[in-house]
Write a protein that holds these residues in place. Structure first.
Motif, mmCIF file in Angstrom:
data_model
loop_
_atom_site.group_PDB
_atom_site.id
_atom_site.type_symbol
_atom_site.label_atom_id
_atom_site.label_comp_id
_atom_site.label_asym_id
_atom_site.label_seq_id
_atom_site.Cartn_x
_atom_site.Cartn_y
_atom_site.Cartn_z
ATOM 1 N N GLU A 189 -12.975 -7.531 -7.734
ATOM 2 C CA GLU A 189 -11.580 -7.991 -7.782
ATOM 3 C C GLU A 189 -10.828 -7.723 -6.485
ATOM 4 O O GLU A 189 -9.695 -8.203 -6.325
ATOM 5 C CB GLU A 189 -10.845 -7.287 -8.931
ATOM 6 C CG GLU A 189 -11.326 -7.659 -10.315
ATOM 7 C CD GLU A 189 -10.549 -6.922 -11.398
ATOM 8 O OE1 GLU A 189 -9.579 -6.202 -11.037
ATOM 9 O OE2 GLU A 189 -10.902 -7.036 -12.578
ATOM 10 N N ASP A 190 -11.442 -6.980 -5.565
ATOM 11 C CA ASP A 190 -10.744 -6.550 -4.353
ATOM 12 C C ASP A 190 -10.787 -7.643 -3.286
ATOM 13 O O ASP A 190 -11.548 -7.585 -2.314
ATOM 14 C CB ASP A 190 -11.370 -5.265 -3.815
ATOM 15 C CG ASP A 190 -10.486 -4.588 -2.777
ATOM 16 O OD1 ASP A 190 -9.418 -5.144 -2.460
ATOM 17 O OD2 ASP A 190 -10.874 -3.510 -2.284
ATOM 18 N N HIS A 191 -9.961 -8.654 -3.493
ATOM 19 C CA HIS A 191 -9.852 -9.760 -2.546
ATOM 20 C C HIS A 191 -8.500 -10.441 -2.757
ATOM 21 O O HIS A 191 -7.882 -10.295 -3.811
ATOM 22 C CB HIS A 191 -11.002 -10.757 -2.740
ATOM 23 C CG HIS A 191 -11.073 -11.345 -4.117
ATOM 24 N ND1 HIS A 191 -10.223 -12.337 -4.564
ATOM 25 C CD2 HIS A 191 -11.879 -11.051 -5.180
ATOM 26 C CE1 HIS A 191 -10.502 -12.650 -5.811
ATOM 27 N NE2 HIS A 191 -11.493 -11.879 -6.217
ATOM 28 N N PRO A 226 -9.322 1.810 -5.081
ATOM 29 C CA PRO A 226 -8.300 1.547 -4.068
ATOM 30 C C PRO A 226 -6.905 1.605 -4.680
ATOM 31 O O PRO A 226 -6.737 1.447 -5.889
ATOM 32 C CB PRO A 226 -8.639 0.133 -3.604
ATOM 33 C CG PRO A 226 -9.263 -0.511 -4.803
ATOM 34 C CD PRO A 226 -10.041 0.581 -5.487
ATOM 35 N N CYS A 278 0.850 -1.192 0.000
ATOM 36 C CA CYS A 278 0.000 0.000 0.000
ATOM 37 C C CYS A 278 0.881 1.236 0.000
ATOM 38 O O CYS A 278 1.850 1.293 0.756
ATOM 39 C CB CYS A 278 -0.909 -0.002 1.225
ATOM 40 S SG CYS A 278 -2.080 1.382 1.299
ATOM 41 N N CYS A 279 0.527 2.207 -0.764
ATOM 42 C CA CYS A 279 -0.537 2.256 -1.740
ATOM 43 C C CYS A 279 -0.113 3.175 -2.881
ATOM 44 O O CYS A 279 0.692 4.095 -2.686
ATOM 45 C CB CYS A 279 -1.811 2.829 -1.153
ATOM 46 S SG CYS A 279 -2.788 1.685 -0.156
ATOM 47 N N HIS A 338 -4.220 -0.190 -3.091
ATOM 48 C CA HIS A 338 -3.399 -1.311 -2.628
ATOM 49 C C HIS A 338 -3.291 -2.380 -3.707
ATOM 50 O O HIS A 338 -4.149 -2.507 -4.578
ATOM 51 C CB HIS A 338 -3.982 -1.908 -1.345
ATOM 52 C CG HIS A 338 -5.387 -2.389 -1.482
ATOM 53 N ND1 HIS A 338 -6.486 -1.616 -1.142
ATOM 54 C CD2 HIS A 338 -5.896 -3.558 -1.937
ATOM 55 C CE1 HIS A 338 -7.598 -2.294 -1.363
ATOM 56 N NE2 HIS A 338 -7.276 -3.477 -1.862
ATOM 57 N N PRO A 380 -3.601 -2.313 -8.787
ATOM 58 C CA PRO A 380 -4.677 -2.346 -7.795
ATOM 59 C C PRO A 380 -5.923 -3.009 -8.379
ATOM 60 O O PRO A 380 -6.069 -3.129 -9.605
ATOM 61 C CB PRO A 380 -4.929 -0.858 -7.507
ATOM 62 C CG PRO A 380 -3.709 -0.144 -7.973
ATOM 63 C CD PRO A 380 -3.202 -0.944 -9.140
ATOM 64 N N PRO A 381 -6.835 -3.456 -7.535
ATOM 65 C CA PRO A 381 -8.095 -4.022 -8.026
ATOM 66 C C PRO A 381 -8.833 -3.006 -8.901
ATOM 67 O O PRO A 381 -8.933 -1.828 -8.548
ATOM 68 C CB PRO A 381 -8.870 -4.321 -6.739
ATOM 69 C CG PRO A 381 -7.826 -4.411 -5.667
ATOM 70 C CD PRO A 381 -6.748 -3.462 -6.063
ATOM 71 N N PRO A 436 -14.718 -3.567 -7.505
ATOM 72 C CA PRO A 436 -14.946 -4.100 -6.146
ATOM 73 C C PRO A 436 -14.914 -5.616 -6.117
ATOM 74 O O PRO A 436 -14.482 -6.207 -5.116
ATOM 75 C CB PRO A 436 -16.335 -3.558 -5.789
ATOM 76 C CG PRO A 436 -16.479 -2.316 -6.607
ATOM 77 C CD PRO A 436 -15.766 -2.605 -7.899
ATOM 78 N N TYR A 441 -2.364 -6.589 -4.149
ATOM 79 C CA TYR A 441 -2.186 -7.859 -3.447
ATOM 80 C C TYR A 441 -0.928 -8.580 -3.927
ATOM 81 O O TYR A 441 -0.674 -8.673 -5.133
ATOM 82 C CB TYR A 441 -3.393 -8.773 -3.684
ATOM 83 C CG TYR A 441 -4.652 -8.325 -2.984
ATOM 84 C CD1 TYR A 441 -4.903 -8.683 -1.663
ATOM 85 C CD2 TYR A 441 -5.604 -7.537 -3.647
ATOM 86 C CE1 TYR A 441 -6.062 -8.274 -1.017
ATOM 87 C CE2 TYR A 441 -6.763 -7.120 -3.009
ATOM 88 C CZ TYR A 441 -6.983 -7.489 -1.689
ATOM 89 O OH TYR A 441 -8.127 -7.081 -1.057
#
Length: 655
Positions: free
Chosen positions: A650-652, A625, A618-619, A627, A644-645, A648, A629
């Motif tokens: 993809e945000d995992h 977002p 991050c970030c 961040h 970043p994703p 939403p 992964y």
């Protein structure tokens, strides 16, 4: 006899000054004579005492160098063990200390009633020295932090300390270990409450109530969080500023001074951090504590540190004088000083910047802020710095350890600009090797000593250009494990039928720790990978005349087990490299656990486990977002890029 002197002295102090002088002269003369008599008679070869039944750890507690292995950093210097000194006589000990610490009460002795541990002026007065008392507090979940805190102070010959127990389980445990303790009457849970939780906020309120209660006693109070350690006696430093009502640490990450003077208050833009701060019992300080307490009790949503900053910053300035670094704050009468962040270190100035080392200063304190992975992350940070005290079994796992030497091309580490892409390329290269090492550790049922991880970019909670502007962060740098890995997940017990057997880990500085026992240091096997088919490269348990073992690359599970089963009694197996060392698990799904068939093969369960081990970076600036992964199996996804994703959905974490 000593008690008789005490009573006589009290009577004298209530009579005439002449008698005070006479009594003092007599007592000093007897003490000096006793010292020579006893030292002549008694000269034991070992004057050290045990702590948690562990070997002496005072040398680890006095380490001054950070264990960062940056190419431009100084190598940590471990001081020699202390010399064995004669034990002081009882009279000398009584006159020198406030009562022994780490001396457990007799087991046949009944524990005093809870009422005797109540916070009173008399109880605090028994531990005060030069009118100063050093205090921390917590619940049973933080007992190992508290013991570490106390051990560092006693290693520095500081005994004017007290621990506030927020539950009776901690109070009883500390009492039986000989640690000075008092009851805070909080009746809290004994488990880790978690940062930001309602119970966490309650702990903050207890701190404020404690300060407000103690200041009227007339004692100076050095208040500390349990997640910090003392590396050098701070009391002489604090005494340099006798006019200060409050001396506080801060979250400052940009240096304002390059020596050991107070930070320049006009240049400190970060929050004042209440994990380390010193209070004098002045009227302005008492007024501040009272208003701070009333604010928090009126609104349980206010975080104690935010409340402190809000009140103190009602007025900032002017300076008290031109030299001290003190300034007026709060109501215009409170004199405040900001402890220099270079030597009263945060988790950032110590572990990321190594600011004190670059400025050639000695650190006084280390507070585990600016870190991730919760309490486990804090504990691991202190272990990386070799300043956390663990019991002996931590350093001698029954099944032994494995370690490896990471292979990092110079181009990945030093060439080109420091960008998100170059950072992930560097980290991913190391992560792939760690993945192999974790598999080998799991296969051989050994604990993995994690390698140091090199990063090009810092990790924070917000968008930034790679490092904090104005900080002393050097690129690349050895980043704490919690910058890349979810340390709390790595240490969490996961169901074996779904995630495979647990894999123990140790910090990268583990094998350099002075607390490592002799039987581990002297039981070592070096393994050098070789290309199968080349002369001398074959699967055998016979070591070379030089004492190392040649082992073929791309060996399978059966080969690993067959060869290394011959070395079960070896404590440390060190691989020269793990690149291309292991081809993978045999993945037989018919193995049973407690007579039940695993639903998934060993390989799949291992993958499920280690996928959860990695965290985020991050970030990226100006992205929401921002961040990104980390992915333990990035190399199996063609075209993988650190972005970043995008949605939403993809945000995992990667699957």
């Amino acid at each position: 006899m000593v008690e008789g002197w005490r009573n006589g002295f009290r009577e004298a102090t209530n009579s005439k000054p002449l008698f005070v002088t006479i009594y003092a002269t007599v007592i000093i003369g007897v003490l000096v004579s006793s010292f020579y008599v006893f030292s002549a008679i008694y000269s034991p070869t070992n004057g050290s005492t045990s702590w948690l039944s562990s070997p002496p750890l005072s040398t680890a507690g006095r380490i001054r160098q950070a264990p960062q292995e940056n190419a431009t950093f100084q190598t940590p210097v471990v001081p020699p063990p202390p010399r064995s000194l004669p034990l002081p006589s009882p009279e000398e000990a009584e006159g020198k200390s406030l009562g022994k610490i780490w001396v457990s009460p007799p087991r046949d002795k009944k524990m005093p009633p809870l009422e005797s541990f109540k916070l009173t002026k008399e109880l605090f007065g028994e531990r005060v020295k030069d009118n100063v008392i050093i205090v921390t507090f917590g619940n049973y979940a933080f007992m190992d932090f508290i013991l570490t805190w106390v051990k560092h102070l006693t290693d520095l010959d500081i005994s004017n300390l007290l621990v506030g127990a927020m539950d009776t389980k901690l109070l009883e445990a500390l009492y039986w270990k000989g640690v000075p303790v008092f009851d805070m009457g909080s009746h809290m849970s004994t488990v880790d409450v978690g940062w930001g939780s309602p119970t966490f906020h309650k702990m903050g309120r207890e701190k404020v109530i404690l300060i407000d209660s103690v200041l009227p006693f007339g004692y100076e109070l050095l208040m500390c969080d349990t997640d910090m350690v003392w590396l050098k006696n701070p009391l002489p430093y604090l005494a340099r500023y006798p006019d200060a009502d409050v001396l506080t640490s801060s979250d400052q990450v940009v240096p304002t001074v390059v020596d050991d003077s107070l930070d320049i208050w006009q240049q400190v833009g970060a929050a004042y951090n209440i994990g380390i701060f010193h209070w004098r019992p002045t009227e302005p300080a008492k007024k501040l504590a009272k208003e701070w307490k009333e604010m928090l009790l009126a609104d349980d949503k206010v975080w104690d540190q935010n409340g402190f900053n809000e009140i103190v910053r009602k007025q900032l300035g002017p300076s008290v004088d031109g030299d001290s670094g003190l300034f007026y704050a709060y109501d215009g009468n409170l004199k405040v000083g900001i402890l220099p962040a270079s030597i009263f270190c945060s988790g950032h100035t110590y572990f990321v910047q190594a600011m004190y080392q670059q400025l050639r200063l000695e650190p006084y304190a280390l507070h585990t802020t600016f870190q991730y992975a919760g309490t486990e992350g804090k504990r691991h940070r202190l272990r990386e710095g070799m300043v956390f005290f663990d019991p002996p079994e931590y350093y001698d796992a029954p099944e032994g350890f494995i370690s490896f030497k990471p292979s990092i091309p110079k181009s990945l580490l030093l060439d080109g600009k420091h960008t998100i892409e170059s950072h992930f390329t560097l980290v991913n290269h190391q992560m792939k090797q760690i993945r192999s090492a974790l598999a080998i550790a799991s296969l051989l049922n050994r604990t993995l000593v994690m390698p140091p991880i090199w990063c090009r970019l810092d990790r924070l909670w917000f968008g930034h250009p790679g490092t904090l502007v104005g900080s002393m962060t050097r690129q690349p740098f050895i980043c704490p494990l919690d910058h890349v890995f979810e340390v709390n997940i790595m240490l969490k017990e996961l169901p074996e039928d779904e995630f495979g057997p647990g894999i123990g880990i140790r910090e990268y500085s583990f094998l350099d720790n002075p607390a490592l026992p002799k039987q581990v240091k002297e039981s070592w096997l070096d393994v050098q990978l070789c290309q199968e088919g080349k002369e001398g490269c074959e699967a055998t348990n016979i070591t070379t005349p030089s004492g190392f073992l040649k082992f073929p690359k791309r060996s399978n599970e059966d080969t690993f087990k067959a060869i290394f089963s011959s070395f079960n009694d070896v404590k440390v197996i060190k691989f020269s490299s793990v690149e291309d060392a292991f081809t993978g698990f045999s993945d037989k799904a018919s193995r049973s656990l407690n007579r039940e068939i695993f639903r998934h093969g060993r390989e799949e369960r291992f993958r499920r486990r280690v996928k959860r081990y990695v965290g985020i970076w991050c970030c990226e600036e100006n992205k929401t977002p921002g961040h990104i992964y980390y992915d333990m199996y990035w190399d199996e996804k063609p075209g993988w890029k650190p972005v970043p994703p995008q949605t939403p959905e993809e945000d995992h974490p990667p699957v």
